[in-house]
Write a protein that holds these residues in place. Structure first.
Motif, PDB file in Angstrom:
ATOM      1  N   ASP A  24       0.952  -0.689  -0.319  1.00 35.04           N
ATOM      2  CA  ASP A  24      -0.124  -0.249   0.284  1.00 35.04           C
ATOM      3  C   ASP A  24       0.878   0.954  -0.243  1.00 35.04           C
ATOM      4  O   ASP A  24      -0.149   1.728  -0.350  1.00 35.04           O
ATOM      5  CB  ASP A  24      -1.030  -0.125   1.197  1.00 35.04           C
ATOM      6  CG  ASP A  24      -2.383  -0.842   1.068  1.00 35.04           C
ATOM      7  OD1 ASP A  24      -2.394  -1.681   0.109  1.00 35.04           O
ATOM      8  OD2 ASP A  24      -2.078  -1.585   2.286  1.00 35.04           O
ATOM      9  N   GLU A  25       2.057   1.256   1.062  1.00 35.31           N
ATOM     10  CA  GLU A  25       3.375   2.502   1.237  1.00 35.31           C
ATOM     11  C   GLU A  25       3.589   2.927  -0.571  1.00 35.31           C
ATOM     12  O   GLU A  25       4.130   3.400  -1.053  1.00 35.31           O
ATOM     13  CB  GLU A  25       3.594   2.009   2.036  1.00 35.31           C
ATOM     14  CG  GLU A  25       3.794   2.223   3.269  1.00 35.31           C
ATOM     15  CD  GLU A  25       2.730   0.599   3.514  1.00 35.31           C
ATOM     16  OE1 GLU A  25       3.628  -0.392   2.720  1.00 35.31           O
ATOM     17  OE2 GLU A  25       1.737  -0.150   3.966  1.00 35.31           O
ATOM     18  N   MET A  26       3.551   1.748  -1.205  1.00 39.69           N
ATOM     19  CA  MET A  26       4.360   2.434  -2.426  1.00 39.69           C
ATOM     20  C   MET A  26       3.037   2.921  -3.869  1.00 39.69           C
ATOM     21  O   MET A  26       3.501   3.716  -5.142  1.00 39.69           O
ATOM     22  CB  MET A  26       5.134   0.698  -3.671  1.00 39.69           C
ATOM     23  CG  MET A  26       5.881   0.530  -2.600  1.00 39.69           C
ATOM     24  SD  MET A  26       5.683  -1.539  -3.449  1.00 39.69           S
ATOM     25  CE  MET A  26       7.318  -2.051  -2.229  1.00 39.69           C
ATOM     26  N   LYS A  29       2.741   8.370  -9.376  1.00 39.04           N
ATOM     27  CA  LYS A  29       3.240   8.840  -9.797  1.00 39.04           C
ATOM     28  C   LYS A  29       3.995   9.152 -11.245  1.00 39.04           C
ATOM     29  O   LYS A  29       3.572   9.835 -12.133  1.00 39.04           O
ATOM     30  CB  LYS A  29       4.589   9.718  -8.930  1.00 39.04           C
ATOM     31  CG  LYS A  29       5.605  11.041  -9.335  1.00 39.04           C
ATOM     32  CD  LYS A  29       6.714  10.882  -8.476  1.00 39.04           C
ATOM     33  CE  LYS A  29       7.129  12.158  -8.200  1.00 39.04           C
ATOM     34  NZ  LYS A  29       8.957  11.789  -9.281  1.00 39.04           N
ATOM     35  N   LEU A  30       4.824   8.074 -11.507  1.00 41.66           N
ATOM     36  CA  LEU A  30       5.191   7.245 -13.015  1.00 41.66           C
ATOM     37  C   LEU A  30       3.871   7.218 -13.751  1.00 41.66           C
ATOM     38  O   LEU A  30       3.842   7.247 -15.360  1.00 41.66           O
ATOM     39  CB  LEU A  30       5.912   6.173 -12.218  1.00 41.66           C
ATOM     40  CG  LEU A  30       7.369   5.733 -11.631  1.00 41.66           C
ATOM     41  CD1 LEU A  30       7.730   4.274 -11.301  1.00 41.66           C
ATOM     42  CD2 LEU A  30       8.290   6.772 -12.144  1.00 41.66           C
ATOM     43  N   VAL A  49       9.025   3.053 -16.282  1.00 40.78           N
ATOM     44  CA  VAL A  49      10.299   2.679 -16.147  1.00 40.78           C
ATOM     45  C   VAL A  49      10.407   4.490 -15.348  1.00 40.78           C
ATOM     46  O   VAL A  49      10.252   5.333 -16.435  1.00 40.78           O
ATOM     47  CB  VAL A  49      11.501   2.285 -16.396  1.00 40.78           C
ATOM     48  CG1 VAL A  49      12.193   2.635 -15.739  1.00 40.78           C
ATOM     49  CG2 VAL A  49      10.944   0.921 -16.666  1.00 40.78           C
ATOM     50  N   ASP A  50      10.547   5.334 -14.392  1.00 40.12           N
ATOM     51  CA  ASP A  50      11.195   6.504 -13.944  1.00 40.12           C
ATOM     52  C   ASP A  50      11.713   7.379 -15.489  1.00 40.12           C
ATOM     53  O   ASP A  50      12.948   6.433 -15.617  1.00 40.12           O
ATOM     54  CB  ASP A  50      11.652   6.999 -13.095  1.00 40.12           C
ATOM     55  CG  ASP A  50      12.154   8.324 -11.988  1.00 40.12           C
ATOM     56  OD1 ASP A  50      12.758   8.891 -13.041  1.00 40.12           O
ATOM     57  OD2 ASP A  50      12.051   8.351 -11.223  1.00 40.12           O
ATOM     58  N   GLY A  51      11.544   8.129 -15.550  1.00 36.07           N
ATOM     59  CA  GLY A  51      12.317   8.788 -16.858  1.00 36.07           C
ATOM     60  C   GLY A  51      13.556   8.975 -16.786  1.00 36.07           C
ATOM     61  O   GLY A  51      14.802   9.173 -18.076  1.00 36.07           O
TER      62      GLY A  51
END
Length: 197
Positions: free
Chosen positions: A50-52, A58-59, A120-122
């Protein structure tokens, strides 16, 4: 909630006439398949907690134009065991989210996975995060008797297509409007059953 409790709740809703959408019923049945999901340890790739979710959202928002946070969060909630997250220093750097759909066939029930969302984060691209997420998730799909995995990718997303091919996906057909209105995309698939057929 245990498999028995989920089934009991599902049967009770059907029995008492509480209507739920066909899509919600399919999600519930698919999530039942993951209740005894076999996992393998990995230093960076883990199943979602849940924390993730905030980091995943955001991603998700940074990478997609067709945004539906409510649906995304619902899929994560139903398919926690088939949502894989790449973590570095307690930060989400990538994720892949699959939903599972049981399907009746002549040989019994087949379990089919669909890669619903992958990002994946840019700032972290070309560091092997995407391939690690896919390799671990495909490995666990095999361990859990998934027949095959399907995904849909925009035809002009060459880097994603190259990555999917690298881990074994093949282009099966070209479709319109699946990846967004007016967009051409490919349906790609990887077979995981023993026969490879």
């Amino acid at each position: 909630m245990t498999v028995t409790a989920l089934m009991r709740e599902f049967i009770w809703k059907m029995h008492t006439g509480k209507r739920q959408s066909f899509a919600a019923s399919k999600l519930l049945l698919g999530s039942l398949v993951t209740q005894k999901w076999i996992t393998t340890p990995d230093r960076n790739v883990t199943n979602v907690s849940d924390e993730m979710l905030k980091g995943m959202l955001k991603l998700y928002n940074e990478n997609f134009t067709e945004i539906n946070e409510k649906r995304f969060a619902k899929y994560v909630r139903f398919f926690k065991k088939t949502t894989y997250v790449y973590i570095v220093n307690n930060e989400v750097k990538g994720y892949c989210l699959y939903y599972i759909k049981p399907s009746l066939s002549a040989s019994g029930i087949k379990k089919i996975a669909t890669l619903y969302s992958f990002a994946v984060d840019g700032r972290c691209r070309r560091q092997g995060i995407g391939i690690k997420l896919l390799q671990k998730s495909i490995h666990e799909m095999k361990l859990n008797s998934i027949d095959h995995i399907t995904l849909y990718v925009a035809r002009d997303n060459e880097s994603a297509i190259k990555l999917y091919k690298k881990v074994g996906f093949e282009i099966k057909e070209e479709l319109m409007d699946i990846c967004g209105p007016g967009k051409r995309c490919y349906k790609m698939e990887i077979r995981l059953d023993e026969t490879g057929s």
